[in-house]
Design a protein around this motif. Structure first.
Motif, PDB file in Angstrom:
ATOM      1  N   GLU A  58     -56.358   5.837 -20.109  1.00 39.36           N
ATOM      2  CA  GLU A  58     -56.627   5.402 -18.746  1.00 39.36           C
ATOM      3  C   GLU A  58     -57.467   4.131 -18.667  1.00 39.36           C
ATOM      4  O   GLU A  58     -57.678   3.596 -17.591  1.00 39.36           O
ATOM      5  CB  GLU A  58     -57.337   6.517 -17.985  1.00 39.36           C
ATOM      6  CG  GLU A  58     -56.483   7.765 -17.896  1.00 39.36           C
ATOM      7  CD  GLU A  58     -57.176   8.876 -17.160  1.00 39.36           C
ATOM      8  OE1 GLU A  58     -57.683   8.603 -16.062  1.00 39.36           O
ATOM      9  OE2 GLU A  58     -57.214   9.998 -17.691  1.00 39.36           O
ATOM     10  N   LYS A  84     -57.647   1.187 -15.645  1.00 34.31           N
ATOM     11  CA  LYS A  84     -56.277   0.864 -15.269  1.00 34.31           C
ATOM     12  C   LYS A  84     -55.924   1.277 -13.848  1.00 34.31           C
ATOM     13  O   LYS A  84     -54.994   0.741 -13.269  1.00 34.31           O
ATOM     14  CB  LYS A  84     -55.307   1.512 -16.263  1.00 34.31           C
ATOM     15  CG  LYS A  84     -55.479   0.952 -17.673  1.00 34.31           C
ATOM     16  CD  LYS A  84     -54.578   1.629 -18.666  1.00 34.31           C
ATOM     17  CE  LYS A  84     -54.838   1.071 -20.063  1.00 34.31           C
ATOM     18  NZ  LYS A  84     -54.076   1.757 -21.074  1.00 34.31           N
ATOM     19  N   GLU A  85     -56.640   2.225 -13.272  1.00 36.76           N
ATOM     20  CA  GLU A  85     -56.317   2.723 -11.933  1.00 36.76           C
ATOM     21  C   GLU A  85     -57.444   2.389 -10.956  1.00 36.76           C
ATOM     22  O   GLU A  85     -58.597   2.750 -11.184  1.00 36.76           O
ATOM     23  CB  GLU A  85     -56.101   4.240 -11.968  1.00 36.76           C
ATOM     24  CG  GLU A  85     -55.735   4.859 -10.643  1.00 36.76           C
ATOM     25  CD  GLU A  85     -54.301   4.570 -10.216  1.00 36.76           C
ATOM     26  OE1 GLU A  85     -54.023   4.685  -9.022  1.00 36.76           O
ATOM     27  OE2 GLU A  85     -53.468   4.213 -11.071  1.00 36.76           O
ATOM     28  N   HIS A  86     -57.097   1.719  -9.877  1.00 32.18           N
ATOM     29  CA  HIS A  86     -58.071   1.396  -8.833  1.00 32.18           C
ATOM     30  C   HIS A  86     -57.826   2.311  -7.647  1.00 32.18           C
ATOM     31  O   HIS A  86     -56.727   2.792  -7.430  1.00 32.18           O
ATOM     32  CB  HIS A  86     -57.967  -0.080  -8.447  1.00 32.18           C
ATOM     33  CG  HIS A  86     -58.427  -0.969  -9.548  1.00 32.18           C
ATOM     34  ND1 HIS A  86     -59.673  -1.538  -9.583  1.00 32.18           N
ATOM     35  CD2 HIS A  86     -57.816  -1.351 -10.694  1.00 32.18           C
ATOM     36  CE1 HIS A  86     -59.803  -2.243 -10.691  1.00 32.18           C
ATOM     37  NE2 HIS A  86     -58.688  -2.149 -11.383  1.00 32.18           N
ATOM     38  N   ARG A 100     -55.271  11.882 -13.571  1.00 30.65           N
ATOM     39  CA  ARG A 100     -56.167  10.857 -14.094  1.00 30.65           C
ATOM     40  C   ARG A 100     -57.584  11.393 -14.170  1.00 30.65           C
ATOM     41  O   ARG A 100     -57.923  12.377 -13.520  1.00 30.65           O
ATOM     42  CB  ARG A 100     -56.135   9.617 -13.213  1.00 30.65           C
ATOM     43  CG  ARG A 100     -54.735   9.033 -13.066  1.00 30.65           C
ATOM     44  CD  ARG A 100     -54.757   7.597 -12.679  1.00 30.65           C
ATOM     45  NE  ARG A 100     -55.273   6.706 -13.693  1.00 30.65           N
ATOM     46  CZ  ARG A 100     -54.606   6.285 -14.764  1.00 30.65           C
ATOM     47  NH1 ARG A 100     -53.403   6.702 -14.986  1.00 30.65           N
ATOM     48  NH2 ARG A 100     -55.148   5.438 -15.602  1.00 30.65           N
ATOM     49  N   TRP A 103     -61.308   6.119 -12.269  1.00 27.71           N
ATOM     50  CA  TRP A 103     -60.821   5.129 -11.310  1.00 27.71           C
ATOM     51  C   TRP A 103     -61.902   4.075 -11.098  1.00 27.71           C
ATOM     52  O   TRP A 103     -63.072   4.306 -11.366  1.00 27.71           O
ATOM     53  CB  TRP A 103     -60.538   5.767  -9.938  1.00 27.71           C
ATOM     54  CG  TRP A 103     -59.533   6.860  -9.954  1.00 27.71           C
ATOM     55  CD1 TRP A 103     -58.200   6.750  -9.690  1.00 27.71           C
ATOM     56  CD2 TRP A 103     -59.759   8.242 -10.212  1.00 27.71           C
ATOM     57  NE1 TRP A 103     -57.592   7.979  -9.779  1.00 27.71           N
ATOM     58  CE2 TRP A 103     -58.527   8.911 -10.096  1.00 27.71           C
ATOM     59  CE3 TRP A 103     -60.896   8.986 -10.556  1.00 27.71           C
ATOM     60  CZ2 TRP A 103     -58.392  10.275 -10.294  1.00 27.71           C
ATOM     61  CZ3 TRP A 103     -60.769  10.346 -10.755  1.00 27.71           C
ATOM     62  CH2 TRP A 103     -59.524  10.973 -10.623  1.00 27.71           C
TER      63      TRP A 103
END
Length: 137
Positions: A58, A84-86, A100, A103
């Motif tokens: 992640e 990688k994740e917003h 996930r 964030w």
């Protein structure tokens, strides 16, 4: 539920990115285990194995150097977390934390409840957690 994570040891250190792997100190203070700024999330070396072990798919963990030009000091025991994740305020309501564990929102780091529990067990008393956007007013 997801949680905003911050180091309990508050630091007012301010860093400026010189290049992809180098930061310069604009305002000096003690280093914390987790430091966030406008365009960075930085962890101390002792946290690398935990984040890598728990969330390697992640995020990217990149070694960096921190420079203090006025004293010619340099530190190489820090790493940048590239998440990688917003997330945003609307998306938080539909997040499936089973998919996930981490964030990013602006320069704030968020983790799932299971990740929060793992970090608390490994680093008892080192971090503060707040639910969702509860401290964003």
């Amino acid at each position: 539920m997801i949680y905003n994570i911050a180091a309990k040891t508050h630091s007012s250190i301010n860093l400026f990115r010189l290049d992809e792997n180098t930061f310069s100190i604009l305002k000096y203070d003690e280093f914390a285990l987790l430091m966030t700024g406008f365009d960075y999330t930085i962890i101390n070396q002792q946290l690398v194995s935990v984040f890598d072990e728990l969330m390697s798919n992640e995020l990217e963990i990149r070694p960096i150097r921190i420079l203090r030009r006025v004293t010619n000091e340099k530190w190489d025991e820090f790493f940048e977390l590239i998440v990688k994740e917003h997330i945003d305020i609307d998306k938080i309501k539909i997040v499936d934390e089973n998919e996930r564990s981490v964030w990013q929102f602006d320069h704030h780091l968020f983790v799932s409840e299971s990740m929060k529990n793992k970090i608390e067990r490994k680093f008892e008393g080192e971090f503060e957690f707040s639910e969702g956007f509860s401290h964003f007013g």
